[in-house]
Design a protein around this motif. Structure first.
Motif, PDB file in Angstrom:
ATOM      1  N   ARG A   4     -15.114  -2.076   0.740  1.00  0.00           N
ATOM      2  CA  ARG A   4     -15.545  -0.978   1.623  1.00  0.00           C
ATOM      3  C   ARG A   4     -14.519  -0.766   2.737  1.00  0.00           C
ATOM      4  O   ARG A   4     -14.369   0.349   3.248  1.00  0.00           O
ATOM      5  N   LEU A   5     -13.794  -1.812   3.071  1.00  0.00           N
ATOM      6  CA  LEU A   5     -12.720  -1.684   4.068  1.00  0.00           C
ATOM      7  C   LEU A   5     -11.460  -1.080   3.438  1.00  0.00           C
ATOM      8  O   LEU A   5     -10.887  -0.124   3.959  1.00  0.00           O
ATOM      9  N   SER A   6     -11.048  -1.624   2.303  1.00  0.00           N
ATOM     10  CA  SER A   6      -9.754  -1.205   1.730  1.00  0.00           C
ATOM     11  C   SER A   6      -9.774   0.252   1.291  1.00  0.00           C
ATOM     12  O   SER A   6      -8.775   0.974   1.393  1.00  0.00           O
ATOM     13  N   VAL A   7     -10.929   0.720   0.805  1.00  0.00           N
ATOM     14  CA  VAL A   7     -10.995   2.068   0.266  1.00  0.00           C
ATOM     15  C   VAL A   7     -10.725   3.108   1.361  1.00  0.00           C
ATOM     16  O   VAL A   7     -10.102   4.151   1.123  1.00  0.00           O
ATOM     17  N   ARG A   8     -11.156   2.792   2.561  1.00  0.00           N
ATOM     18  CA  ARG A   8     -10.939   3.732   3.673  1.00  0.00           C
ATOM     19  C   ARG A   8      -9.451   3.807   4.018  1.00  0.00           C
ATOM     20  O   ARG A   8      -8.908   4.887   4.270  1.00  0.00           O
ATOM     21  N   LEU A   9      -8.804   2.648   4.028  1.00  0.00           N
ATOM     22  CA  LEU A   9      -7.379   2.630   4.357  1.00  0.00           C
ATOM     23  C   LEU A   9      -6.560   3.379   3.313  1.00  0.00           C
ATOM     24  O   LEU A   9      -5.692   4.181   3.657  1.00  0.00           O
TER      25      LEU A   9
ATOM     26  N   ASP B 199       0.198   1.169  10.617  1.00  0.00           N
ATOM     27  CA  ASP B 199       1.446   1.438   9.895  1.00  0.00           C
ATOM     28  C   ASP B 199       1.361   2.679   9.007  1.00  0.00           C
ATOM     29  O   ASP B 199       2.363   3.351   8.772  1.00  0.00           O
ATOM     30  N   LEU B 200       0.182   2.942   8.485  1.00  0.00           N
ATOM     31  CA  LEU B 200       0.111   3.948   7.407  1.00  0.00           C
ATOM     32  C   LEU B 200      -0.542   5.274   7.801  1.00  0.00           C
ATOM     33  O   LEU B 200      -0.399   6.268   7.094  1.00  0.00           O
ATOM     34  N   ILE B 201      -1.288   5.275   8.892  1.00  0.00           N
ATOM     35  CA  ILE B 201      -1.975   6.522   9.277  1.00  0.00           C
ATOM     36  C   ILE B 201      -1.344   7.062  10.559  1.00  0.00           C
ATOM     37  O   ILE B 201      -1.545   6.507  11.648  1.00  0.00           O
TER      38      ILE B 201
ATOM     39  N   MET C  10       0.823  -1.207   0.000  1.00  0.00           N
ATOM     40  CA  MET C  10       0.000   0.000   0.000  1.00  0.00           C
ATOM     41  C   MET C  10       0.862   1.264   0.000  1.00  0.00           C
ATOM     42  O   MET C  10       0.511   2.261  -0.642  1.00  0.00           O
ATOM     43  N   SER C  11       2.014   1.213   0.669  1.00  0.00           N
ATOM     44  CA  SER C  11       2.915   2.380   0.627  1.00  0.00           C
ATOM     45  C   SER C  11       3.377   2.615  -0.801  1.00  0.00           C
ATOM     46  O   SER C  11       3.494   3.764  -1.264  1.00  0.00           O
ATOM     47  N   GLN C  12       3.660   1.524  -1.482  1.00  0.00           N
ATOM     48  CA  GLN C  12       4.107   1.645  -2.873  1.00  0.00           C
ATOM     49  C   GLN C  12       2.979   2.206  -3.741  1.00  0.00           C
ATOM     50  O   GLN C  12       3.202   3.062  -4.588  1.00  0.00           O
TER      51      GLN C  12
ATOM     52  N   PHE D 121      -6.420  -3.406  10.784  1.00  0.00           N
ATOM     53  CA  PHE D 121      -5.824  -2.585  11.848  1.00  0.00           C
ATOM     54  C   PHE D 121      -4.323  -2.416  11.627  1.00  0.00           C
ATOM     55  O   PHE D 121      -3.767  -1.344  11.835  1.00  0.00           O
ATOM     56  N   GLU D 122      -3.684  -3.506  11.214  1.00  0.00           N
ATOM     57  CA  GLU D 122      -2.221  -3.454  11.021  1.00  0.00           C
ATOM     58  C   GLU D 122      -1.844  -2.368  10.026  1.00  0.00           C
ATOM     59  O   GLU D 122      -0.935  -1.568  10.260  1.00  0.00           O
TER      60      GLU D 122
END
Ligand code: ADP
Ligand code: ASP
Ligand code: MG
Length: 480
Positions: free
Chosen positions: A136-141, A87-89, A24-26, A82-83
């Motif tokens: 719906r979960l991934s889009v928020r992250l 890590d990302l927010i 996701m960082s990439q 959550f992980e």
């Protein structure tokens, strides 16, 4: 591309492109880099890798009454998301908010599964309510991760955007209504300089009931959004460098194909190149929008461009016969069903009634082939549909079977469809013969061949045990 241009790019990230913190960082880095070159960027994302499968499995377990699995799946979903949030927010407030929403959605998941468990069945509509949760979960992250990296971003659930019919699990979009929603919801965000991050895979009926576009459907979502915006280009980010000469999991030496025509791409994906969903080709072809397929983890590699059929044909003329076949694909887990009988020629409408009986079971038929005699019709269906299809055919032809106009209706053991695709096939005589010889030399038995269903593809049926070797043999043949 180095100069900023007032243009619109749709980028879609697949499950493995957002499935871990590193991925996701990439993805975030790739979006931010593209934002330097493109004024308006719209992102479409899949669920984190493995999540949709887990949701599907959970509904199946719920039907069987497996409460333990539901609870474990809920825990796993919360943990996984959550992980990434941790890590990302960075901002504690934003992270807490994301986590709260994740918890909520995962609780919805468990409640839906428990309802399915009580009912003892999962309707297609209920399935869509559950499997849509992954996106719906991934889009928020992803939107929050972009925000955290300094790019103004807003997540959107495409239940508010993509209007579909109520063919749950394989819904069809209404492009006109979708276009109106895009103008009302996406355009204002773009005007503010935001990057909208949209759920792939899902839509809703006019009444607002959640639907999905079919497995792997996030590519289709990106194409629908790209066509309705409209975008100047659509980029599909995945875990391989573009469309390759074969599935690299089967043929490790497979190479990236720099350019494929829309028609070639449609055949490759229809016949099993999972790298792009077959339905994703049409909306963009109709608008003439270029599609690029590229590697999230090798963003500087160009990958594959899907180009117009005219440009593709011009290439064949230019290159001569050097690249008659561009790629080889396989569809596994099929069976060939044959309806045969000497009296069939006299029976009116056999083909129509055969395919009517198949359609009544809701089964898709990837391939129809003329067997050795004209007194039979053969076609392939997914192996799990064989019993239902045979049953339906026996009912449709009860009389003809009794009168021996039709001798038998039967199915093979599990087989695979191997397909060679290339624009050059239509101008080049004798390719089928060469393909056969190559397979014969490798001691591979071909049950049936279908050439001509499309000018740019030849399909062969081989036993499942021979599928991998057949792909490798043909791949060697086309690349040597
Ligand atoms: P995503 O999650 O990004 O949508 P998919 O798993 O749906 O990714 O599609 C990418 C996969 O498609 C690759 O990992 C590869 O194994 C498979 N694949 C099959 N055929 C091909 C092909 N001809 N070229 C590239 N990839 C292919
Ligand atoms: N998440 C959905 C699936 O796994 C859609 C997609 O990834 O394209 O089928
Ligand atoms: Mg995919």
């Amino acid at each position: 591309m180095t100069k900023k241009k007032p243009s619109t790019l749709v980028m879609k990230f697949g499950g493995t492109s957002v499935g871990t913190t590193e991925a996701m960082s990439q993805a975030v880095a790739n979006i931010r880099a593209s934002k330097l070159d493109w004024e308006r960027v719209v992102v479409v994302t899949s669920a984190l890798s493995g999540v949709t499968n887990l949701l599907v499995e959970s509904t199946a377990r719920a039907v069987r009454g497996d409460e333990v699995f539901i609870s474990q799946a809920e825990t796993e979903l919360v943990k996984k998301h959550f992980e990434l949030a941790e890590d990302l927010i960075e901002s504690p407030a934003q992270q807490a908010q994301a986590k709260q929403e994740i918890k909520h959605l995962c609780a919805d998941f468990a409640n839906l599964c428990r309802a399915i468990r009580v009912l003892g069945e999962a309707t297609p509509r209920a399935m869509d309510a559950v499997v849509s949760l992954g996106e719906r979960l991934s889009v928020r992250l992803l939107a929050a991760a972009l925000q955290a990296a300094g790019t103004p971003s807003q997540f959107i659930e495409t239940t508010h955007l993509i209007v579909t019919d109520d063919d749950f699990q394989s819904a069809h979009p209404n492009l006109e209504k979708t276009e109106a929603n895009i103008a009302a919801i996406i355009e204002p965000l773009l005007a503010q300089g935001q990057v909208p991050v949209l759920t792939g895979f899902i839509g809703a009926t006019e009444e607002g009931i959640t639907t999905t576009l079919g497995r792997g459907g996030s590519d289709y979502s990106a194409a629908i959004i790209g066509a309705t915006l409209p975008a100047d280009e659509v980029w599909i980010w995945t875990d391989v460098t573009g469309v390759m000469t074969a599935d690299p999991r089967i043929v490790p030496s497979a190479r990236t194909i720099p350019e494929v025509s829309y028609r070639e791409m449609a055949e490759l994906s229809y016949f099993g190149a999972k790298v792009l969903h077959p339905k994703a080709v049409r909306p963009v072809v109709e608008k003439g929008i270029p599609v690029r397929i590229c590697n999230t983890f090798e963003p500087h590699e160009k990958g594959t461009y899907v180009i117009s059929d005219e440009d593709g044909a011009a290439q064949v003329l230019q290159n001569g016969n050097s690249q008659i076949v561009k790629g080889v694909t396989a569809i596994q887990h099929q069976s060939v069903i044959t309806v045969e009988g000497r009296g069939m020629l006299g029976v009116p409408g056999v083909a129509a009634r055969t395919f009517g009986a198949v359609a009544a079971t809701g089964t898709s038929v990837p391939l129809i082939t003329q067997a050795s005699s004209e007194q039979s019709i053969s076609f392939s269906v997914p192996i799990e549909s064989v019993d239902a299809v045979l049953d339906s055919l026996h009912r449709a032809f009860t009389e003809e079977l009794e009168q021996r106009d039709i001798d038998r209706v039967w199915a093979t053991d599990e087989v695979a469809i191997i397909t060679a695709v290339g624009n050059g096939l239509q101008q080049t005589p004798g390719v089928a013969g060469k393909v056969f010889s190559a397979l014969g030399a490798a001691n591979l038995n071909v049950y049936a061949i279908a050439q001509g269903s499309s000018a740019v593809a030849i399909s062969l049926i081989v036993a499942t045990k021979d599928a991998q070797k057949a792909v490798q043999t043909l791949h060697h043949f086309i690349t040597s």
